[in-house]
Design a protein around this motif. Sequence first.
Motif, PDB file in Angstrom:
ATOM      1  N   ASN A 103       0.916  -1.473   0.253  1.00  0.00           N
ATOM      2  CA  ASN A 103       0.471   0.018   0.143  1.00  0.00           C
ATOM      3  C   ASN A 103       0.760   0.880  -0.010  1.00  0.00           C
ATOM      4  OD1 ASN A 103      -2.043  -2.587   0.227  1.00  0.00           O
ATOM      5  ND2 ASN A 103      -3.069  -1.159   2.121  1.00  0.00           N
ATOM      6  N   VAL A 104       1.624   1.180   0.123  1.00  0.00           N
ATOM      7  CA  VAL A 104       2.608   1.866   0.341  1.00  0.00           C
ATOM      8  C   VAL A 104       4.651   2.968  -0.386  1.00  0.00           C
ATOM      9  CG1 VAL A 104       4.043   4.055   1.871  1.00  0.00           C
ATOM     10  CG2 VAL A 104       2.078   2.712   2.062  1.00  0.00           C
ATOM     11  N   PHE A 105       4.799   1.840  -0.012  1.00  0.00           N
ATOM     12  CA  PHE A 105       6.353   1.328  -0.537  1.00  0.00           C
ATOM     13  C   PHE A 105       5.879   1.038  -2.330  1.00  0.00           C
ATOM     14  CE2 PHE A 105       7.814  -0.650   3.624  1.00  0.00           C
ATOM     15  CZ  PHE A 105       7.489   0.736   3.795  1.00  0.00           C
ATOM     16  N   GLY A 106       4.694  -0.356  -2.258  1.00  0.00           N
ATOM     17  CA  GLY A 106       4.570  -1.053  -3.836  1.00  0.00           C
ATOM     18  C   GLY A 106       4.297   0.738  -4.471  1.00  0.00           C
ATOM     19  N   VAL A 107       3.195   1.179  -3.782  1.00  0.00           N
ATOM     20  CA  VAL A 107       2.789   2.619  -4.621  1.00  0.00           C
ATOM     21  C   VAL A 107       3.737   4.121  -4.907  1.00  0.00           C
ATOM     22  CG1 VAL A 107       1.577   5.057  -4.428  1.00  0.00           C
ATOM     23  CG2 VAL A 107       0.190   2.297  -3.784  1.00  0.00           C
ATOM     24  N   ALA A 108       4.607   3.915  -4.317  1.00  0.00           N
ATOM     25  CA  ALA A 108       5.902   4.910  -4.157  1.00  0.00           C
ATOM     26  C   ALA A 108       6.921   4.378  -5.471  1.00  0.00           C
ATOM     27  CB  ALA A 108       6.280   5.203  -3.024  1.00  0.00           C
ATOM     28  N   ASN A 109       7.079   2.859  -4.990  1.00  0.00           N
ATOM     29  CA  ASN A 109       8.100   2.272  -6.677  1.00  0.00           C
ATOM     30  C   ASN A 109       7.285   2.370  -8.233  1.00  0.00           C
ATOM     31  OD1 ASN A 109      10.099   1.825  -4.405  1.00  0.00           O
ATOM     32  ND2 ASN A 109       9.583  -0.327  -3.889  1.00  0.00           N
ATOM     33  N   LEU A 110       6.908   2.208  -8.038  1.00  0.00           N
ATOM     34  CA  LEU A 110       6.178   1.776  -9.540  1.00  0.00           C
ATOM     35  C   LEU A 110       5.758   3.849  -9.960  1.00  0.00           C
ATOM     36  CD1 LEU A 110       4.758   0.334 -11.877  1.00  0.00           C
ATOM     37  CD2 LEU A 110       2.183   0.613 -10.354  1.00  0.00           C
ATOM     38  N   THR A 111       5.425   4.154  -8.733  1.00  0.00           N
ATOM     39  CA  THR A 111       5.417   5.862  -8.851  1.00  0.00           C
ATOM     40  C   THR A 111       6.775   6.330  -9.508  1.00  0.00           C
ATOM     41  OG1 THR A 111       3.242   6.300  -7.792  1.00  0.00           O
ATOM     42  CG2 THR A 111       4.794   7.896  -8.592  1.00  0.00           C
ATOM     43  N   LYS A 112       7.781   5.884  -9.139  1.00  0.00           N
ATOM     44  CA  LYS A 112       8.992   6.359  -8.890  1.00  0.00           C
ATOM     45  C   LYS A 112       9.400   5.884 -10.218  1.00  0.00           C
ATOM     46  CE  LYS A 112      13.657   6.253  -7.288  1.00  0.00           C
ATOM     47  NZ  LYS A 112      14.517   5.671  -6.639  1.00  0.00           N
ATOM     48  N   LEU A 113       9.195   4.926 -11.239  1.00  0.00           N
ATOM     49  CA  LEU A 113       9.324   3.896 -12.186  1.00  0.00           C
ATOM     50  C   LEU A 113       8.286   5.053 -13.623  1.00  0.00           C
ATOM     51  CD1 LEU A 113      10.344   1.544 -13.813  1.00  0.00           C
ATOM     52  CD2 LEU A 113       8.191   0.503 -13.707  1.00  0.00           C
ATOM     53  N   VAL A 114       7.654   5.227 -13.221  1.00  0.00           N
ATOM     54  CA  VAL A 114       6.737   5.451 -14.584  1.00  0.00           C
ATOM     55  C   VAL A 114       6.216   6.688 -14.309  1.00  0.00           C
ATOM     56  CG1 VAL A 114       3.859   5.946 -14.406  1.00  0.00           C
ATOM     57  CG2 VAL A 114       4.880   3.817 -14.012  1.00  0.00           C
ATOM     58  N   VAL A 115       6.880   7.586 -13.699  1.00  0.00           N
ATOM     59  CA  VAL A 115       7.096   9.588 -13.419  1.00  0.00           C
ATOM     60  C   VAL A 115       7.952   9.833 -15.076  1.00  0.00           C
ATOM     61  CG1 VAL A 115       7.671  11.597 -12.356  1.00  0.00           C
ATOM     62  CG2 VAL A 115       5.893  10.380 -11.703  1.00  0.00           C
ATOM     63  N   PRO A 116       9.196   9.483 -15.106  1.00  0.00           N
ATOM     64  CA  PRO A 116       9.977  10.060 -15.659  1.00  0.00           C
ATOM     65  C   PRO A 116       9.194   9.748 -17.618  1.00  0.00           C
ATOM     66  CG  PRO A 116      10.766   8.490 -14.678  1.00  0.00           C
ATOM     67  CD  PRO A 116       9.960   8.894 -14.131  1.00  0.00           C
ATOM     68  N   LYS A 117       7.818   8.508 -17.231  1.00  0.00           N
ATOM     69  CA  LYS A 117       8.002   8.797 -18.475  1.00  0.00           C
ATOM     70  C   LYS A 117       5.834   9.312 -18.919  1.00  0.00           C
ATOM     71  CE  LYS A 117       9.384   4.242 -18.463  1.00  0.00           C
ATOM     72  NZ  LYS A 117      10.848   4.375 -19.571  1.00  0.00           N
ATOM     73  N   MET A 118       5.727  10.251 -18.127  1.00  0.00           N
ATOM     74  CA  MET A 118       4.893  10.984 -18.158  1.00  0.00           C
ATOM     75  C   MET A 118       4.885  12.144 -18.595  1.00  0.00           C
ATOM     76  SD  MET A 118       2.511   9.451 -14.935  1.00  0.00           S
ATOM     77  CE  MET A 118       1.543   9.812 -15.494  1.00  0.00           C
ATOM     78  N   SER A 119       3.828  12.838 -19.313  1.00  0.00           N
ATOM     79  CA  SER A 119       4.329  14.471 -20.177  1.00  0.00           C
ATOM     80  C   SER A 119       3.596  14.996 -18.419  1.00  0.00           C
ATOM     81  CB  SER A 119       4.117  14.722 -21.147  1.00  0.00           C
ATOM     82  OG  SER A 119       2.137  14.443 -20.633  1.00  0.00           O
ATOM     83  N   GLU A 120       3.595  16.599 -18.683  1.00  0.00           N
ATOM     84  CA  GLU A 120       3.373  17.876 -17.584  1.00  0.00           C
ATOM     85  C   GLU A 120       2.180  17.556 -17.289  1.00  0.00           C
ATOM     86  OE1 GLU A 120       4.165  21.726 -18.869  1.00  0.00           O
ATOM     87  OE2 GLU A 120       2.732  20.998 -20.632  1.00  0.00           O
ATOM     88  N   LYS A 121       1.500  16.636 -19.007  1.00  0.00           N
ATOM     89  CA  LYS A 121      -0.430  16.737 -18.328  1.00  0.00           C
ATOM     90  C   LYS A 121      -0.728  15.414 -18.241  1.00  0.00           C
ATOM     91  CE  LYS A 121      -1.326  19.727 -22.643  1.00  0.00           C
ATOM     92  NZ  LYS A 121      -1.867  19.943 -23.661  1.00  0.00           N
ATOM     93  N   GLY A 122       0.231  14.099 -17.350  1.00  0.00           N
ATOM     94  CA  GLY A 122      -0.337  13.523 -17.287  1.00  0.00           C
ATOM     95  C   GLY A 122      -0.735  13.610 -15.505  1.00  0.00           C
TER      96      GLY A 122
END
Length: 226
Positions: A103-122
């Motif tokens: 609920n916490v570490f998994g959410v943080a790790n996946l978000t860290k992985l995906v955010v660099p692939k998102m635009s400012e409108k993500g």
Amino acid sequence: MANIIITGTSRGIGFELAKLFAKEGHKVLALSRNTETLDSLKIVNIKTIPFDITKKDDLEKVGAYLDEHWETVDVLINNAGRLLNKPFLEIEPQEFEAVYKVNVFGVANLTKLVVPKMSEKGHVVTISSMGGVQGSMKFPGLSAYSSSKGAVITLTELWAEEFKETGPSFNVLALGAVQTEMLEEAFPGYQAPITAFEMANYIKDFALKGHQMFNGKLLQVSNSTP
């Protein structure tokens, strides 16, 4: 059409979300330990990957898929969750930790992985619970679960501040009672006024449009207690 990542898609809200987005023509990457329920539907624009959010190898597998197939991610919905309903004094340390790993570490790790692939409108939408909202009604037995859901509320506020100049946007939805398997585990016999399909419809629309109005915000999506 958007590229959407959803976790916890084997049942409940995540399962309904994947179908709803796909029906509108969006590309869906559905991440769950059990992919059989979605695979059986054979929906062309849903790609399933067997995924345990607590495992580094599975996170790397998702990263490799994105590098190869998607130039960008438009929406990430952190929906996967782990419930523990047990009196606090009876909880073993590893049980408490297991809840936080999802609920916490998994959410943080996946978000860290995906955010660099998102635009400012993500848009990153994290699914929390009314039990994690400070000042809301609390229930015995849910100390690990509800406190973990409180943690991702604060994480969302911090992420929004850290990425406010570059995007994406981050918001968190604290859900009330929704008729899912997880609710039945937490409150056996309780009948919620909202179905998983109805809540998924709301989350779908918010994920696609909510970032135009909100960033770093907690929205309480509940008409009942629990």
